[in-house]
Design a protein around this motif. Structure first.
Motif, PDB file in Angstrom:
ATOM      1  N   LEU A 279     -10.302   9.607   3.775  1.00  0.00           N
ATOM      2  CA  LEU A 279     -10.702   9.654   5.188  1.00  0.00           C
ATOM      3  C   LEU A 279     -12.130   9.149   5.349  1.00  0.00           C
ATOM      4  O   LEU A 279     -12.437   8.410   6.292  1.00  0.00           O
ATOM      5  CB  LEU A 279     -10.576  11.087   5.719  1.00  0.00           C
TER       6      LEU A 279
ATOM      7  N   ARG B  18      -8.103   4.199  -4.039  1.00  0.00           N
ATOM      8  CA  ARG B  18      -6.839   4.940  -3.999  1.00  0.00           C
ATOM      9  C   ARG B  18      -6.224   5.069  -5.398  1.00  0.00           C
ATOM     10  O   ARG B  18      -5.722   6.136  -5.769  1.00  0.00           O
ATOM     11  CB  ARG B  18      -5.852   4.251  -3.046  1.00  0.00           C
TER      12      ARG B  18
ATOM     13  N   GLY C 135     -12.348   5.488   5.261  1.00  0.00           N
ATOM     14  CA  GLY C 135     -11.767   4.798   6.404  1.00  0.00           C
ATOM     15  C   GLY C 135     -10.282   4.566   6.330  1.00  0.00           C
ATOM     16  O   GLY C 135      -9.710   3.890   7.187  1.00  0.00           O
ATOM     17  N   SER C 136      -9.617   5.132   5.325  1.00  0.00           N
ATOM     18  CA  SER C 136      -8.165   4.976   5.210  1.00  0.00           C
ATOM     19  C   SER C 136      -7.458   5.902   6.207  1.00  0.00           C
ATOM     20  O   SER C 136      -7.943   6.989   6.507  1.00  0.00           O
ATOM     21  CB  SER C 136      -7.703   5.304   3.792  1.00  0.00           C
ATOM     22  N   LYS C 137      -6.315   5.446   6.672  1.00  0.00           N
ATOM     23  CA  LYS C 137      -5.517   6.247   7.598  1.00  0.00           C
ATOM     24  C   LYS C 137      -4.593   7.173   6.811  1.00  0.00           C
ATOM     25  O   LYS C 137      -3.909   6.746   5.888  1.00  0.00           O
ATOM     26  CB  LYS C 137      -4.693   5.347   8.514  1.00  0.00           C
ATOM     27  N   ILE C 138      -4.595   8.438   7.181  1.00  0.00           N
ATOM     28  CA  ILE C 138      -3.719   9.416   6.537  1.00  0.00           C
ATOM     29  C   ILE C 138      -2.556   9.707   7.487  1.00  0.00           C
ATOM     30  O   ILE C 138      -2.674  10.508   8.413  1.00  0.00           O
ATOM     31  CB  ILE C 138      -4.473  10.719   6.198  1.00  0.00           C
ATOM     32  N   SER C 139      -1.452   9.028   7.272  1.00  0.00           N
ATOM     33  CA  SER C 139      -0.279   9.194   8.116  1.00  0.00           C
ATOM     34  C   SER C 139       0.600  10.312   7.577  1.00  0.00           C
ATOM     35  O   SER C 139       0.434  10.746   6.433  1.00  0.00           O
ATOM     36  CB  SER C 139       0.513   7.886   8.165  1.00  0.00           C
TER      37      SER C 139
ATOM     38  N   ASP D  20       0.847  -1.179   0.000  1.00  0.00           N
ATOM     39  CA  ASP D  20       0.000   0.000   0.000  1.00  0.00           C
ATOM     40  C   ASP D  20       0.885   1.231   0.000  1.00  0.00           C
ATOM     41  O   ASP D  20       2.035   1.191   0.429  1.00  0.00           O
ATOM     42  CB  ASP D  20      -0.908   0.003   1.230  1.00  0.00           C
TER      43      ASP D  20
ATOM     44  N   ASP E   8       0.803   3.780   1.840  1.00  0.00           N
ATOM     45  CA  ASP E   8       1.179   4.295   3.146  1.00  0.00           C
ATOM     46  C   ASP E   8       1.593   3.185   4.095  1.00  0.00           C
ATOM     47  O   ASP E   8       1.774   3.402   5.279  1.00  0.00           O
ATOM     48  CB  ASP E   8       0.025   5.094   3.768  1.00  0.00           C
ATOM     49  N   ASP E   9       1.715   1.968   3.556  1.00  0.00           N
ATOM     50  CA  ASP E   9       2.124   0.869   4.413  1.00  0.00           C
ATOM     51  C   ASP E   9       2.733  -0.219   3.551  1.00  0.00           C
ATOM     52  O   ASP E   9       2.030  -0.956   2.882  1.00  0.00           O
ATOM     53  CB  ASP E   9       0.914   0.318   5.190  1.00  0.00           C
TER      54      ASP E   9
ATOM     55  N   THR F 285       1.993   9.395   4.353  1.00  0.00           N
ATOM     56  CA  THR F 285       1.033   9.494   3.255  1.00  0.00           C
ATOM     57  C   THR F 285       0.933  10.924   2.750  1.00  0.00           C
ATOM     58  O   THR F 285       0.850  11.167   1.538  1.00  0.00           O
ATOM     59  CB  THR F 285      -0.354   9.010   3.716  1.00  0.00           C
TER      60      THR F 285
ATOM     61  N   SER G  47      -7.900  13.268  -0.551  1.00  0.00           N
ATOM     62  CA  SER G  47      -7.546  12.945   0.838  1.00  0.00           C
ATOM     63  C   SER G  47      -8.797  12.893   1.711  1.00  0.00           C
ATOM     64  O   SER G  47      -8.929  12.020   2.579  1.00  0.00           O
ATOM     65  CB  SER G  47      -6.562  13.985   1.382  1.00  0.00           C
TER      66      SER G  47
END
Length: 348
Positions: free
Chosen positions: A269, A210, A272-276, A191, A193-194, A279, A265
Motif C-alpha cells: 500500500l 512484490r 502504491g499497489s492496489k490491494i483488491s 501481476d 492481482d491483475d 489480492t 500488505s
C-alpha cells in the motif's frame, strides 16, 4: 473450541512480544517508505541499445535509421565503431549492441546469413533476447521485398506474366509489412492481482518488491516452525495433550506467515499497489500454503539444527532460482526443476 482459540491467541501474543519479530514487521513497511521517498531509487531510465554499421550498405543503413527513429520499448542509437560500442557496453552506457557486418544486402540475396549481424552483450540478460527480435523484424522489412522479387523472377511459374506477378505480390506484401500481422511481439505482464495484458513501458524494470515480499512471507512461515521446534526442545509442551502438540506446529507456521503477510500488505500500500479483494484472497491462500509447506518440512526435519539449515538453504534458493531479479531458468534448464519445489516461484 474456546480453549483452542485462546491458546492460539496466547501464541500470537507471544510472537508479537518477540523484539526481533516486531523489528522485522516494522522494518518491511518502513524500508519501503524510505525507498519510495528517495528519488534516485524511483528513477527509471530508458534502456539504451547501441548500433554500429561496418559499411554504407543500403539495407543496413535503412534498418539502423528505422530502429533509431522507431517507437520501441528501448532507445537505439548509432555509434561510430565496434570499439566505441564495446566501450559503451562495458561502461554500462548501453545494455547491449549490434554490429551490422559488411555487404549485408549481397549476403542475404545469396542466402548467406552467417555472421551478418553481431550481438554484443556484457553478460546474459533478458534485454538482448527481446531486442534480437526487434532488430530482426526491422531488417526483415528491409530485405523481404527484394527477396520476394528475386523469388518470383527466378520461378518458372510466373515467367509468362512476370511483371504483373511482381506488382501484385509487392502490393500484397506492403499491406502486411505496414501492419503488425507479418511480425509482432506482445509484451505481457502477469501481476498477481491483475492478469490482464498490458504494454511494456519504456523504462527499466521496477524493483521487484512484490516478489521479495512473497519470499519474506515464506520465510516467516518457515521460521514459525523453527520457533515451535525451539520451544519443543525447551520442554514447553511436555504438559500439553497430544492434540495440542500436533496443532502447535502448523499454528506457529501460520502465525509467522500471517504476520509477515500483514506487514507486506502495508508495504505494498505504501508503494502504491492496489490491494483488491482478489489480492487479499490470494494472499490468504498463500499464507495457508506456506503453513502447509512449513508443516511438512518440519515433520521431515525434526531436529532444530537440521531444520534451520534447510530453511536458510530454501530462502537463499528462492532469491537465486525464483524469477526475482533474473529468470535463471532461461539460461540453465535444470533451474526450473529447483524452482518448482520453491513455493514463492508459483506466485511471483
Amino acid at each position: 473450541m474456546k480453549r483452542v482459540l485462546f491458546w492460539i491467541y496466547l501464541m500470537l501474543k507471544k510472537q508479537i512480544k518477540n523484539p526481533f519479530i516486531v523489528g522485522l514487521l516494522i522494518a518491511i513497511p518502513l524500508v519501503t517508505l524510505i525507498a519510495k521517498s528517495i528519488p534516485a531509487l524511483n528513477k527509471s531510465d530508458t534502456i539504451q541499445i547501441g548500433l554500429c554499421i561496418s559499411d554504407e550498405d543500403e539495407m543496413a543503413t535503412n534498418t539502423v535509421e528505422a530502429l533509431i527513429s522507431g517507437d520501441y520499448p528501448v532507445d537505439f542509437y548509432l555509434v561510430d565503431s565496434r570499439e566505441d560500442l564495446l566501450e559503451d557496453i562495458v561502461n554500462k552506457k548501453a545494455e547491449c549492441g549490434y554490429v551490422f557486418g559488411e555487404n549485408i544486402s549481397d549476403k542475404i540475396m545469396e542466402d548467406n546469413y552467417n555472421g551478418i549481424i553481431e550481438c554484443v552483450i556484457n553478460e546474459s540478460n533478458y534485454v538482448s533476447s527481446m531486442t534480437n527480435e526487434i532488430v530482426f523484424s526491422q531488417l526483415f522489412k528491409n530485405f523481404a521485398d527484394d527477396v520476394l522479387v528475386d523469388f518470383i523472377s527466378n520461378n518458372k511459374i510466373f515467367s509468362e506474366k512476370l511483371d504483373k506477378a511482381i506488382v501484385n505480390a509487392k502490393s500484397r506484401y506492403e499491406k502486411y509489412l505496414s501492419s503488425d500481422v507479418t511480425f509482432h511481439i506482445d509484451f505481457t505482464v502477469l501481476d498477481s492481482d491483475d492478469t490482464s495484458r498490458s504494454e511494456m513501458t519504456q523504462t527499466t524494470g521496477k524493483f521487484p518488491l512484490r516478489a521479495i515480499l512473497y519470499i519474506l512471507i515464506f520465510a516467516g512461515g518457515l521460521f514459525g516452525v523453527a520457533w515451535f521446534l525451539e520451544d519443543e526442545a525447551k520442554g514447553s509442551y511436555v504438559t500439553l495433550s497430544k492434540r495440542y502438540k500436533i496443532l502447535a506446529r502448523p499454528v506457529y507456521a501460520f502465525i509467522g506467515a500471517f504476520l509477515f503477510w500483514i506487514s507486506s500488505s502495508i508495504a505494498l500500500l505504501i508503494a502504491g499497489s492496489k490491494i483488491s479483494p482478489k489480492t487479499v484472497l490470494l494472499g490468504i491462500a498463500y499464507v495457508f500454503l506456506v503453513t502447509a509447506y512449513a508443516w511438512i518440512l518440519g515433520m521431515i526435519f525434526r531436529r532444530i539444527e537440521n531444520y534451520i539449515a534447510i530453511t536458510f538453504v530454501l530462502i537463499v534458493a528462492c532469491f537465486i532460482f525464483c524469477p526475482v531479479f533474473i529468470n535463471i531458468s532461461l539460461y540453465i534448464d535444470a533451474a526450473k526443476y529447483i524452482s518448482a519445489i520453491l513455493l514463492p516461484s508459483w506466485f511471483i
